[in-house]
Design a protein around this motif. Structure first.
Motif, short mmCIF file in Angstrom:
data_model
loop_
_atom_site.label_atom_id
_atom_site.label_comp_id
_atom_site.label_asym_id
_atom_site.label_seq_id
_atom_site.Cartn_x
_atom_site.Cartn_y
_atom_site.Cartn_z
N VAL A 30 50.93 57.04 3.55
CA VAL A 30 50.94 55.83 4.37
C VAL A 30 52.37 55.61 4.85
N ALA A 31 52.57 55.69 6.16
CA ALA A 31 53.91 55.55 6.72
C ALA A 31 54.10 54.23 7.44
N CYS A 32 53.05 53.75 8.09
CA CYS A 32 53.11 52.51 8.86
C CYS A 32 51.85 51.70 8.55
N VAL A 70 56.96 49.44 7.90
CA VAL A 70 57.31 50.79 8.32
C VAL A 70 58.11 51.43 7.17
N ALA A 71 57.65 52.57 6.67
CA ALA A 71 58.33 53.25 5.58
C ALA A 71 59.69 53.77 6.02
N ARG A 72 60.60 53.91 5.07
CA ARG A 72 61.94 54.43 5.36
C ARG A 72 61.82 55.82 5.99
N ASN A 94 60.30 46.92 8.42
CA ASN A 94 59.28 45.89 8.26
C ASN A 94 59.60 44.68 9.13
N ASP A 95 58.55 44.01 9.58
CA ASP A 95 58.72 42.80 10.38
C ASP A 95 57.60 41.83 10.01
N ARG A 96 57.97 40.70 9.39
CA ARG A 96 56.98 39.71 8.94
C ARG A 96 56.21 39.06 10.08
N HIS A 97 56.84 39.01 11.23
CA HIS A 97 56.22 38.42 12.41
C HIS A 97 56.78 39.15 13.63
N VAL A 98 55.94 39.80 14.37
CA VAL A 98 56.40 40.70 15.43
C VAL A 98 56.85 39.97 16.71
N GLU A 109 51.81 54.37 17.78
CA GLU A 109 52.07 55.71 17.25
C GLU A 109 53.05 55.58 16.09
N CYS A 110 52.77 56.28 15.00
CA CYS A 110 53.63 56.27 13.82
C CYS A 110 54.28 57.65 13.68
N TYR A 111 55.60 57.68 13.61
CA TYR A 111 56.36 58.92 13.48
C TYR A 111 57.27 58.85 12.26
N CYS A 112 57.51 60.00 11.63
CA CYS A 112 58.43 60.07 10.51
C CYS A 112 59.35 61.27 10.66
#
Length: 114
Positions: A30-32, A70-72, A94-98, A109-112
């Protein structure tokens, strides 16, 4: 009797080790995560590295995201339209409120790294 106790002790150690390994494997990819509500609450949509999602009009997640994790080493690129269209923004933490993106996300899209 001592032999049964020794076998039971060994089995409990093996079971604890495998349970912990199973937990790690379940959440390792789980990345995002996108959440329905602010402060990481409500329903959650988990994304693996290099995964993209696109929500059609009428689908539950379309225009419903209010917070993200969002993972490191990863980033989440969000779009206002389906199929990665329209304006976009990259989140690297991370963002509690976007903010302006609250209930505006229609694809992501989630990228690492690595």
């Amino acid at each position: 009797m001592k032999r049964v106790a020794a076998i039971a002790a060994f089995a409990s150690v093996v079971m604890v080790g495998s349970a912990s390994a199973q937990y790690y494997n379940e959440y390792r990819d789980v990345a995002c995560v996108m959440y329905e509500d602010s402060n990481y609450s409500g329903r959650a949509l988990r994304m693996q590295p290099d995964q993209a999602v696109s929500f059609r009009s009428g689908q539950f997640w379309n225009d419903r995201v209010s917070s993200i994790r969002v993972a490191r080493g990863c980033s989440l690129v969000v779009y206002e339209d389906t199929r990665m269209g329209g304006r976009s923004q990259e989140f690297r933490r991370n963002d509690r409120h976007v903010g302006d993106w609250n209930d505006e996300i229609s694809s992501a899209e989630c990228y690492c790294d690595g």
